[in-house]
Each structure stands twice: as structure tokens, then as C-alpha cells.
Design a protein around this motif. Structure first.
Motif, short mmCIF file in Angstrom:
data_model
loop_
_atom_site.label_atom_id
_atom_site.label_comp_id
_atom_site.label_asym_id
_atom_site.label_seq_id
_atom_site.Cartn_x
_atom_site.Cartn_y
_atom_site.Cartn_z
N LEU A 151 0.88 -1.18 0.00
CA LEU A 151 0.00 0.00 0.00
C LEU A 151 0.91 1.22 0.00
N ASN A 152 1.19 1.72 -1.20
CA ASN A 152 2.19 2.79 -1.34
C ASN A 152 1.58 4.18 -1.10
N LYS A 153 2.45 5.15 -0.95
CA LYS A 153 2.06 6.53 -0.63
C LYS A 153 1.34 6.54 0.72
N ASN A 154 1.79 5.65 1.58
CA ASN A 154 1.24 5.56 2.92
C ASN A 154 1.41 6.86 3.69
N ASP A 155 2.41 7.65 3.31
CA ASP A 155 2.64 8.94 3.97
C ASP A 155 1.45 9.88 3.78
N LEU A 156 0.66 9.64 2.71
CA LEU A 156 -0.48 10.53 2.43
C LEU A 156 -1.81 9.94 2.93
N ALA A 157 -1.80 8.67 3.31
CA ALA A 157 -3.06 7.99 3.66
C ALA A 157 -3.33 8.04 5.16
N GLY A 207 1.53 -2.78 -11.31
CA GLY A 207 0.60 -1.77 -10.80
C GLY A 207 0.18 -0.82 -11.90
N ILE A 208 -0.81 0.00 -11.61
CA ILE A 208 -1.32 0.95 -12.60
C ILE A 208 -0.34 2.13 -12.73
N PRO A 209 -0.44 2.92 -13.78
CA PRO A 209 0.46 4.07 -13.93
C PRO A 209 0.37 5.01 -12.73
N ASN A 210 1.52 5.57 -12.37
CA ASN A 210 1.62 6.59 -11.31
C ASN A 210 1.50 6.08 -9.89
N VAL A 211 1.42 4.79 -9.71
CA VAL A 211 1.25 4.28 -8.35
C VAL A 211 2.60 4.26 -7.62
N GLY A 212 3.69 4.43 -8.38
CA GLY A 212 5.01 4.51 -7.73
C GLY A 212 5.94 3.36 -8.08
N LYS A 213 5.69 2.69 -9.19
CA LYS A 213 6.50 1.52 -9.56
C LYS A 213 7.98 1.89 -9.77
N SER A 214 8.24 2.94 -10.58
CA SER A 214 9.63 3.30 -10.85
C SER A 214 10.32 3.77 -9.58
N THR A 215 9.59 4.54 -8.78
CA THR A 215 10.15 5.02 -7.51
C THR A 215 10.58 3.83 -6.65
N LEU A 216 9.73 2.82 -6.58
CA LEU A 216 10.04 1.66 -5.75
C LEU A 216 11.22 0.87 -6.32
N VAL A 236 3.67 1.12 2.70
CA VAL A 236 5.03 1.60 2.45
C VAL A 236 5.01 3.04 1.90
N ASP A 237 6.18 3.62 1.90
CA ASP A 237 6.36 4.96 1.36
C ASP A 237 7.59 4.88 0.47
N ALA A 238 7.35 4.55 -0.79
CA ALA A 238 8.48 4.28 -1.70
C ALA A 238 9.34 5.53 -1.88
N ALA A 239 8.69 6.70 -1.85
CA ALA A 239 9.44 7.92 -2.09
C ALA A 239 10.48 8.13 -0.99
N ASN A 240 10.11 7.75 0.22
CA ASN A 240 11.04 7.97 1.33
C ASN A 240 11.95 6.76 1.56
P1 G4P Z 1 4.90 4.72 -11.90
O1 G4P Z 1 6.29 4.24 -12.21
O2 G4P Z 1 4.08 3.67 -11.23
O3 G4P Z 1 4.19 5.32 -13.06
O4 G4P Z 1 5.01 5.86 -10.78
P2 G4P Z 1 6.28 6.77 -10.36
O5 G4P Z 1 7.30 5.95 -9.67
O6 G4P Z 1 6.71 7.57 -11.54
O7 G4P Z 1 5.59 7.71 -9.29
C1 G4P Z 1 4.52 8.59 -9.61
C2 G4P Z 1 4.52 9.75 -8.63
O8 G4P Z 1 4.26 9.27 -7.32
C3 G4P Z 1 5.86 10.48 -8.55
O9 G4P Z 1 5.57 11.85 -8.31
C4 G4P Z 1 6.49 9.90 -7.29
O10 G4P Z 1 7.42 10.77 -6.69
C5 G4P Z 1 5.25 9.75 -6.42
N1 G4P Z 1 5.44 8.74 -5.35
C6 G4P Z 1 5.89 7.47 -5.47
N2 G4P Z 1 5.91 6.86 -4.28
C7 G4P Z 1 5.46 7.75 -3.37
C8 G4P Z 1 5.22 7.71 -1.94
O11 G4P Z 1 5.42 6.70 -1.27
N3 G4P Z 1 4.72 8.85 -1.39
C9 G4P Z 1 4.46 9.97 -2.10
N4 G4P Z 1 3.98 11.02 -1.45
N5 G4P Z 1 4.67 10.05 -3.42
C10 G4P Z 1 5.16 8.96 -4.06
P3 G4P Z 1 5.57 12.92 -9.45
O12 G4P Z 1 4.97 14.15 -8.88
O13 G4P Z 1 4.98 12.35 -10.70
O14 G4P Z 1 7.06 13.11 -9.75
P4 G4P Z 1 8.16 13.77 -8.78
O15 G4P Z 1 7.51 14.89 -8.07
O16 G4P Z 1 8.65 12.71 -7.84
O17 G4P Z 1 9.20 14.19 -9.76
#
Ligand code: G4P
Length: 292
Positions: free
Chosen positions: A57-63, A127-136, A85-89
Motif C-alpha cells: 500500500l504505497n504513498k502511505n505517507d499521504l493515507a 501496478g497501474i500508472p503513477n502508483v510509484g513503480k519506478s520510484t520503488l 510503504v512509502d516508496a518515495a522515502n
Molecule cells: P509509476 O512508475 O508507477 O508510473 O510511478 P512513479 O514511480 O513515476 O511515481 C509517480 C509519482 O508518485 C511520482 O511523483 C512519485 O514521486 C510519487 N510517489 C511514489 N511513491 C510515493 C510515496 O510513497 N509517497 C508519495 N507522497 N509520493 C510517491 P511525481 O509528482 O509524478 O514526480 P516527482 O515529483 O517525484 O518528480
């Protein structure tokens, strides 16, 4: 990235994932913690068959943590391990590796008894687009992996990325389509920014968000925009528009003549919500889930 999904794309995306499944041990299904069902592919069980699976469950920091805990229990009832999880962090990466290994433990032990040394667990992120796959992928790899072939239908040689000593990851994730033909699902995806605003009207998306916030995060909404009293009945669209106008006035979203520019107000609301300015907000809850 926004993909216009047509039936041909869906078929190709599915076929690509099915090809990759032959190479891997474990699937990491990435969902958005704020909308776990809306960010889920409607055919996921059919596509993945019985592959061992870890739900993240990604982007947990926002949920909303309370709601996320309910989702973890919801998935557990279905026999699926779900980890917020919070893939960004990048926290929880060790835990992801441990859970993937755990999913393979019985198989590896059986192999060990036959004298076969366990190899690294091979995993695929879907996962679907923008869910955070590349970040992870980048987080797990510990470096930036070039995002190539990141489109359904585009094939390239598969590369394995080493994640510690015990895990290997396919460098291109499996991209899946959401269930966007359902209007509620489409709205939730749009509120989180998973689908482009042009596909729906910004003011409709913000209207949906404000109504939901007024119902489930009343105090946070009032506090953020210094609104003293919210209308009791937020099912009435005019009441929601009045709230949006009040927010627009507070944020200076005005047209010439002093009238509120609702489109501008809508953009402000969505931007602030997506950035977590209203606190941690979940837009879908298992107790009142509207998705089949
Ligand atoms: P994708 O490959 O599944 O298409 O997704 P991608 O990793 O490109 O992530 C899509 C957006 O979600 C990115 O923001 C990314 O930074 C953000 N993101 C991924 N994981 C997390 C998380 O755990 N928490 C939060 N808050 N955000 C997350 P973006 O605005 O499209 O790009 P950028 O601002 O990082 O450059």
C-alpha cells in the motif's frame, strides 16, 4: 505518465505480464494506500493466477493510518499480506525483501532438503500508472534505473536488478490498467492525480473531493480553509459549490468583477489535498467501499 487504454493495449499489457510471470517467484502488487481498490486492476487475480503475492500500500505517507490498518486487515481476510510503504522515502525496503523471502520459505526449505541451495527470490512489480513503480524499483535497487520500455506493447531485453544478496527484481514493471469505467473509481483516481485532469472536469473532481472531505474529514477541511460551519447536507451539490466558493475566496481565486473562479479554486483544492496539506486522507474505506 498517462496511458490511453484501449482493448488492444490491455491485451498486450496482460500478455507481457504473463510472459514475465514465467521468470519470477513473487509478484509485488503495488496499490495506492489512499484508494487500494480503485488503484487495483480489475482482472488481477485472473492475471496473476496463484503466484505468491505481496501487496504494497504505497504513498502511505499521504493515507489515513487508521483506514490503512483496516485495509491491511481486509487483505489479510483474503489471504493476502499487505504492507503499507512509502516508496518515495524508502523506509520499509528491508521489510519488503523479508516478506518476499518469507513467501518463498516453504519452497526453498523443500529444495534445501533435496540438497538444492536456495537462489535469490525473483520478483516483479506490477501496478497501474503513477502508483510509484519506478520510484520503488529505484529505492530497492539503491540507484536510478532508466525507465525504458515503460509502455504496454514495448518489449526489450529483461534485466535483473540485484536487491541485496537475496532478491532480484525485473527492471521493467508490469503496467496494468485500472477499472476506470466505473465513475466513482475514475473520480478517486483523478483526485489522487493517477489519471490526468483533462479526462474529467477539474471542478467535478474537486467537487467529489470536497464532498468526501466534508463527510469524512470535516474538521481538517474546516481548519485548512478557516470555514466556521459546513452545511449539514453535503449530498446537495449547491452546498458543495458554496464551500468551494468560500475556499476560492480565501485563496484569492477570483475572476474580474470579484466572482469566484471555480476552476482555479478546484485546482487549489486538488493541489493541496495531493500534497497532504489537509493531513493524511484516505479516499476509500473497506467498510463503505463502493467498488464491487
Ligand atoms: P509509476 O512508475 O508507477 O508510473 O510511478 P512513479 O514511480 O513515476 O511515481 C509517480 C509519482 O508518485 C511520482 O511523483 C512519485 O514521486 C510519487 N510517489 C511514489 N511513491 C510515493 C510515496 O510513497 N509517497 C508519495 N507522497 N509520493 C510517491 P511525481 O509528482 O509524478 O514526480 P516527482 O515529483 O517525484 O518528480
Amino acid at each position: 505518465m498517462t496511458i490511453q487504454w484501449f482493448p488492444g493495449h490491455m491485451t498486450r499489457a496482460r500478455r507481457q505480464i504473463e510472459e514475465k510471470l514465467k521468470l519470477i517467484d513473487v509478484v509485488i502488487e503495488l496499490l495506492d494506500a489512499r484508494i487500494p481498490l480503485s488503484s487495483r486492476n480489475p482482472m488481477i487475480d485472473e492475471i496473476l493466477q496463484n503466484k505468491p503475492r505481496l501487496v504494497l500500500l504505497n504513498k502511505n505517507d499521504l493515507a489515513d493510518p487508521e483506514v490503512t490498518a483496516q485495509w491491511v486487515a481486509y487483505f489479510a481476510e483474503q489471504g493476502l499480506q499487505a504492507l503499507p510503504v512509502d516508496a518515495a522515502n524508502g523506509s520499509q525496503m528491508k521489510e519488503i525483501m523479508a516478506r518476499c523471502r518469507e513467501l518463498m520459505a516453504a519452497k526453498f526449505e523443500a529444495q534445501l532438503r533435496k540438497g538444492i541451495k536456495p537462489r535469490a527470490v525473483r520478483a516483479l512489480i506490477v501496478g497501474i500508472p503513477n502508483v510509484g513503480k519506478s520510484t520503488l524499483i529505484n529505492r530497492l535497487a539503491g540507484r536510478k534505473i532508466a525507465a525504458t520500455g515503460d509502455k504496454p506493447g514495448v518489449t526489450k531485453a529483461q534485466q535483473w536488478i540485484k536487491v541485496g544478496k537475496e532478491m532480484e527484481l525485473l527492471d521493467t514493471p508490469g503496467i496494468l490498467w485500472p477499472k476506470f469505467e466505473d465513475q466513482q473509481v475514475g473520480m478517486r483516481l483523478a483526485v489522487t492525480g493517477a489519471i490526468k485532469e483533462e479526462l474529467l472536469h477539474t471542478d467535478d473532481i474537486a467537487l467529489f473531493a470536497v464532498r468526501y472531505l466534508a463527510q469524512h474529514y470535516r474538521e481538517a477541511l474546516k481548519e485548512r480553509y478557516a470555514i466556521e460551519k459546513l452545511p449539514d447536507d453535503m449530498t446537495d451539490t449547491n452546498a458543495v459549490i458554496e464551500v468551494m466558493e468560500a475556499i476560492g475566496r480565501k485563496r484569492g481565486a477570483l475572476m474580474s468583477g470579484g466572482r469566484v473562479d471555480l476552476d482555479k479554486a478546484a485546482l487549489v483544492i486538488l493541489r493541496e489535498l495531493r500534497a497532504g496539506k489537509m493531513g493524511r486522507v484516505s479516499l476509500e474505506r473497506p467498510d463503505i467501499s463502493l467498488v464491487d
